[in-house]
Enzyme design. Structure first.
Site, PDB file in Angstrom:
ATOM      1  N   SER A 237       0.845  -1.191   0.000  1.00  0.00           N
ATOM      2  CA  SER A 237       0.000   0.000   0.000  1.00  0.00           C
ATOM      3  C   SER A 237       0.877   1.237   0.000  1.00  0.00           C
ATOM      4  O   SER A 237       2.001   1.215   0.525  1.00  0.00           O
ATOM      5  CB  SER A 237      -0.877   0.003   1.252  1.00  0.00           C
ATOM      6  OG  SER A 237      -1.546   1.242   1.399  1.00  0.00           O
TER       7      SER A 237
ATOM      8  N   TYR B 198      -1.672  -0.449  10.308  1.00  0.00           N
ATOM      9  CA  TYR B 198      -1.686  -0.800   8.881  1.00  0.00           C
ATOM     10  C   TYR B 198      -0.456  -0.221   8.183  1.00  0.00           C
ATOM     11  O   TYR B 198       0.232  -0.933   7.448  1.00  0.00           O
ATOM     12  CB  TYR B 198      -2.973  -0.279   8.243  1.00  0.00           C
ATOM     13  CG  TYR B 198      -3.148  -0.697   6.807  1.00  0.00           C
ATOM     14  CD1 TYR B 198      -3.619  -1.969   6.489  1.00  0.00           C
ATOM     15  CD2 TYR B 198      -2.867   0.177   5.769  1.00  0.00           C
ATOM     16  CE1 TYR B 198      -3.786  -2.352   5.175  1.00  0.00           C
ATOM     17  CE2 TYR B 198      -3.029  -0.199   4.447  1.00  0.00           C
ATOM     18  CZ  TYR B 198      -3.492  -1.466   4.153  1.00  0.00           C
ATOM     19  OH  TYR B 198      -3.649  -1.852   2.848  1.00  0.00           O
TER      20      TYR B 198
ATOM     21  N   LYS C 154       2.543  -2.521   6.435  1.00  0.00           N
ATOM     22  CA  LYS C 154       2.904  -2.414   5.017  1.00  0.00           C
ATOM     23  C   LYS C 154       4.333  -1.922   4.845  1.00  0.00           C
ATOM     24  O   LYS C 154       5.044  -2.363   3.935  1.00  0.00           O
ATOM     25  CB  LYS C 154       1.913  -1.521   4.274  1.00  0.00           C
ATOM     26  CG  LYS C 154       0.506  -2.114   4.233  1.00  0.00           C
ATOM     27  CD  LYS C 154       0.504  -3.539   3.676  1.00  0.00           C
ATOM     28  CE  LYS C 154      -0.892  -4.128   3.657  1.00  0.00           C
ATOM     29  NZ  LYS C 154      -0.929  -5.474   3.095  1.00  0.00           N
TER      30      LYS C 154
END
Length: 171
Positions: A109, A122, A126
């Site tokens: 991402s 998150y 990533k």
């Protein structure tokens, strides 16, 4: 929920059939510790072999640091990082053992490159995945196995009405 998953699987299979392709679904909750190995074994058993992995499981549960729980943390790290690493492990081990040159692709991402509010876990998962993929690429290069990440950003989702108007040249 199971009904949503089954609906998404059927929609995906239908879209594939419309385009002349086929798919074999292997539903799994990859956040569970034993799921990546079981998923890999089921897929290889049905497909017969593997030379490509596309790691694309993941979710963000937007919360600021003051509101996260151990449960949120464990779930996100298990799904967004651990599952990716274990799927790469099983696939790489299989490819090496069978002399297969192939590719491991991770859907990362843009959040792995840039911080966003309410997405620390998150973003961190990533970012970690991005650096791990670089290191794993060095490990696997001698075997002819490539490791790459793709890092899409936010995508605008259009309504059915907008899509329909596009097909008639109005958007």
């Amino acid at each position: 929920n199971t009904q949503n998953v089954e609906g998404a699987i059927e929609t995906t299979l239908s879209l594939l059939r419309e385009r002349g392709a086929k798919g074999i679904p292997f539903p799994a909750d990859l956040s569970k510790p034993d799921a990546p190995g079981a998923f890999f074994e089921e897929a290889v058993g049905s497909l017969g072999w593997v030379d490509l992995l596309v790691n694309n499981a993941g979710v963000n549960m937007p919360l600021p640091i003051q509101d996260i729980t151990e449960s949120n943390f464990d779930y996100l790290v298990s799904l967004d990082l651990r599952a990716y690493v274990m799927m790469m492990h099983y696939t790489a081990r299989y490819m090496i053992d069978n002399g297969i040159k192939g590719c491991l692709i991770n859907v990362s991402s843009s959040r792995g490159e840039r911080a966003y509010a309410n997405a620390g876990i998150y973003c961190g998962s990533k970012s970690c995945l991005n650096r791990m993929a670089e290191a794993f690429a060095l490990d696997l290069a001698p075997y002819g196995i490539r490791v790459n990440n793709v890092a899409p950003g936010a995508v605008r989702v259009r309504s059915d009405e907008e899509l329909l108007s596009m097909t008639h040249g109005r958007a």
